[in-house]
Design a protein around this motif. Structure first.
Motif, mmCIF file in Angstrom:
data_model
loop_
_atom_site.group_PDB
_atom_site.id
_atom_site.type_symbol
_atom_site.label_atom_id
_atom_site.label_comp_id
_atom_site.label_asym_id
_atom_site.label_seq_id
_atom_site.Cartn_x
_atom_site.Cartn_y
_atom_site.Cartn_z
ATOM 1 N N PHE A 122 -7.465 15.348 -0.830
ATOM 2 C CA PHE A 122 -7.174 14.343 -0.380
ATOM 3 C C PHE A 122 -8.305 13.915 0.522
ATOM 4 O O PHE A 122 -7.978 14.736 2.265
ATOM 5 C CB PHE A 122 -5.879 13.465 0.106
ATOM 6 C CG PHE A 122 -5.662 11.970 0.614
ATOM 7 C CD1 PHE A 122 -5.771 11.580 -0.306
ATOM 8 C CD2 PHE A 122 -6.011 11.790 1.769
ATOM 9 C CE1 PHE A 122 -5.489 9.786 -0.043
ATOM 10 C CE2 PHE A 122 -6.029 9.883 2.651
ATOM 11 C CZ PHE A 122 -5.709 9.120 1.495
ATOM 12 N N ASN A 175 2.426 7.527 -4.732
ATOM 13 C CA ASN A 175 2.029 7.817 -6.733
ATOM 14 C C ASN A 175 1.273 8.733 -6.417
ATOM 15 O O ASN A 175 0.625 9.417 -6.955
ATOM 16 C CB ASN A 175 1.662 5.930 -7.020
ATOM 17 C CG ASN A 175 1.619 6.696 -8.537
ATOM 18 O OD1 ASN A 175 2.798 7.251 -8.756
ATOM 19 N ND2 ASN A 175 0.696 6.192 -8.942
ATOM 20 N N LEU A 176 0.150 7.973 -5.302
ATOM 21 C CA LEU A 176 -1.358 9.031 -5.170
ATOM 22 C C LEU A 176 -1.212 10.190 -4.998
ATOM 23 O O LEU A 176 -1.442 11.675 -5.186
ATOM 24 C CB LEU A 176 -1.706 8.600 -4.549
ATOM 25 C CG LEU A 176 -3.586 9.369 -4.337
ATOM 26 C CD1 LEU A 176 -4.217 9.274 -5.361
ATOM 27 C CD2 LEU A 176 -4.108 8.317 -3.235
ATOM 28 N N ALA A 177 0.171 10.773 -3.611
ATOM 29 C CA ALA A 177 0.750 11.508 -3.131
ATOM 30 C C ALA A 177 1.073 12.366 -4.226
ATOM 31 O O ALA A 177 1.314 14.007 -3.962
ATOM 32 C CB ALA A 177 1.247 11.533 -2.024
ATOM 33 N N ARG A 178 1.579 12.045 -5.075
ATOM 34 C CA ARG A 178 2.824 13.025 -6.035
ATOM 35 C C ARG A 178 1.190 13.354 -7.539
ATOM 36 O O ARG A 178 1.980 13.906 -7.596
ATOM 37 C CB ARG A 178 3.845 11.983 -6.927
ATOM 38 C CG ARG A 178 4.966 11.586 -5.895
ATOM 39 C CD ARG A 178 5.992 10.674 -6.826
ATOM 40 N NE ARG A 178 6.178 9.992 -7.533
ATOM 41 C CZ ARG A 178 5.459 8.556 -6.833
ATOM 42 N NH1 ARG A 178 6.136 8.489 -5.453
ATOM 43 N NH2 ARG A 178 5.528 6.900 -7.533
ATOM 44 N N ARG A 179 0.638 12.926 -7.179
ATOM 45 C CA ARG A 179 -0.370 12.778 -9.009
ATOM 46 C C ARG A 179 -1.840 14.212 -7.884
ATOM 47 O O ARG A 179 -1.910 14.832 -8.804
ATOM 48 C CB ARG A 179 -0.743 11.932 -9.149
ATOM 49 C CG ARG A 179 0.592 11.776 -9.911
ATOM 50 C CD ARG A 179 -0.256 9.755 -10.243
ATOM 51 N NE ARG A 179 0.602 9.329 -10.704
ATOM 52 C CZ ARG A 179 1.481 9.038 -12.064
ATOM 53 N NH1 ARG A 179 0.570 9.679 -12.638
ATOM 54 N NH2 ARG A 179 2.677 8.700 -12.562
ATOM 55 N N THR A 180 -2.013 13.326 -6.666
ATOM 56 C CA THR A 180 -3.710 14.723 -6.549
ATOM 57 C C THR A 180 -3.665 15.829 -5.865
ATOM 58 O O THR A 180 -2.586 15.858 -4.853
ATOM 59 C CB THR A 180 -4.287 13.613 -5.571
ATOM 60 O OG1 THR A 180 -5.517 13.843 -5.735
ATOM 61 C CG2 THR A 180 -3.346 13.535 -3.830
ATOM 62 N N VAL A 194 0.674 11.047 3.164
ATOM 63 C CA VAL A 194 0.220 11.851 2.209
ATOM 64 C C VAL A 194 0.502 13.049 1.772
ATOM 65 O O VAL A 194 1.621 13.294 0.993
ATOM 66 C CB VAL A 194 -1.157 11.731 1.536
ATOM 67 C CG1 VAL A 194 -1.463 11.915 0.089
ATOM 68 C CG2 VAL A 194 -2.021 9.768 0.812
ATOM 69 N N LYS A 241 1.227 2.614 -3.177
ATOM 70 C CA LYS A 241 0.617 2.660 -3.757
ATOM 71 C C LYS A 241 0.225 4.669 -3.804
ATOM 72 O O LYS A 241 -0.389 5.599 -3.965
ATOM 73 C CB LYS A 241 -0.789 2.107 -4.070
ATOM 74 C CG LYS A 241 -0.229 0.741 -4.490
ATOM 75 C CD LYS A 241 -1.553 -0.241 -4.156
ATOM 76 C CE LYS A 241 -1.512 -1.437 -5.021
ATOM 77 N NZ LYS A 241 -2.543 -2.339 -4.651
ATOM 78 N N LEU A 242 0.036 4.790 -1.615
ATOM 79 C CA LEU A 242 -0.179 6.244 -1.878
ATOM 80 C C LEU A 242 0.823 7.257 -1.422
ATOM 81 O O LEU A 242 0.434 7.930 -2.240
ATOM 82 C CB LEU A 242 -0.227 6.161 0.063
ATOM 83 C CG LEU A 242 -1.576 5.368 0.997
ATOM 84 C CD1 LEU A 242 -0.904 5.336 2.493
ATOM 85 C CD2 LEU A 242 -2.269 6.580 0.826
ATOM 86 N N ASN A 248 0.897 -1.336 0.304
ATOM 87 C CA ASN A 248 0.274 -0.435 0.233
ATOM 88 C C ASN A 248 0.867 1.369 0.459
ATOM 89 O O ASN A 248 0.386 2.119 -0.898
ATOM 90 C CB ASN A 248 -0.869 0.117 0.795
ATOM 91 C CG ASN A 248 -1.432 -0.838 1.102
ATOM 92 O OD1 ASN A 248 -2.581 -1.891 -0.308
ATOM 93 N ND2 ASN A 248 -2.400 -1.508 2.222
#
Length: 290
Positions: free
Chosen positions: A175, A167-172, A220, A164-165, A161
């Motif tokens: 949150f 990668n999300l933190a770099r894009r979103t 994140v 995955k988090l 996990n």
């Protein structure tokens, strides 16, 4: 010098521990071995002081066709290598179990303490618990057994996990700002803990974790900060998350509570090499001032 054999040549934990101990060439001699075929049965273990057993299936599956394989690898193989180690004079056997043996985070409001009884929620967790129960009776004065029950392990190159988090933190850009608590363990903190287990010829069950709990939204945000990005934390989705968090497993893993009490993870020597913020910087390989 202590001679150490690590099972699982492709294991993330195994490779990390070897790299950590190799920094002390005058203190430890570390070898690795694969258990994927039966050739390990011919290896003479009498030359080793410690066997660190990390080989196993390390992901959760709900496929009933895989249940027998989980028990064969995570339980039966563990027992076989432990018995061989004892018979050939190895002094200490360290087994990598998991927080997974406690099941989902609905236990005791998500807090695990000394009184918490393991109740696995899947055959992955049960295979680990059955392995523990099977090797504990092997212990005696000449054969020490250490069982480690770490929470989620993360670090550079880890799976699961955390990446995955990250990668999300770099894009979103935003949150959910949802309050929760999770125990986590940076790989270097785990490696140092294992080094101390070896140095002190320990035995027993241990619960290593970072010295701070993690709120997923803050994790994140910290990851994003190492890249010079800002993530807006919003509460608009919190009422929905409160409902589905209890019903959908993937959301429970992200936003549920699951922690060890800090008292459970204390040790007589400090093994926390990095704080949470420092570990995130190291993991993301950012040349930032902490």
């Amino acid at each position: 010098m202590k001679k150490i054999l690590i099972t699982g040549i492709n294991s993330y934990v195994g490779k990390s521990v070897k790299k950590w101990l190799d920094k002390y060439p005058n203190t430890y001699s570390v070898h690795t071995i694969s258990l994927k075929n039966d050739s390990w049965k011919e290896k003479n273990l009498s030359q080793y002081d410690v066997v660190l057993h990390v080989a196993g299936i390390a992901h959760v599956s709900s496929d009933p066709k895989l249940e027998d394989l989980y028990y064969k690898v995570n339980r039966d193989l563990t027992v076989d290598i432990a018995k061989k180690a004892k018979a050939e004079g190895v002094k200490q056997f360290i087994f990598m179990s998991s927080i997974i043996i406690y099941g989902n985070s609905d236990i005791n409001n998500g807090v695990i303490d000394q009184a918490t009884v393991p109740v696995p929620s899947n055959f992955y967790g049960n295979s680990k618990l059955q392995a523990e129960k099977s090797i504990i009776p092997l212990e005696n004065d000449n054969f020490k057994i250490v069982i480690l029950r770490p929470p989620m392990i993360y670090g550079k190159g880890s799976k699961g996990n955390y990446p995955k988090l990250a990668n999300l933190a770099r894009r979103t850009p935003f949150f959910p700002n949802f309050k929760n608590k999770r125990s986590m363990l940076h790989i270097d903190n785990l490696c140092e803990f294992i080094r101390l287990m070896i140095n002190n010829n320990e035995s027993g069950i241990f619960f290593p974790q970072n010295n701070e709990y993690v709120q997923t939204s803050e994790l994140v945000r910290l990851i994003a900060e190492t890249y010079g990005k800002k993530v807006m934390l919003i509460k608009i989705f919190n009422p929905i998350l409160s409902v589905i968090n209890q019903r959908i497993e993937v959301f429970n893993k992200i936003f549920g509570d699951l922690v060890y009490s800090m008292e459970l993870s204390n040790y007589k020597q400090d093994y926390r090499v990095y704080s949470l913020r420092e570990s995130i910087v190291v993991t993301e390989e950012q040349l930032t001032n902490i």
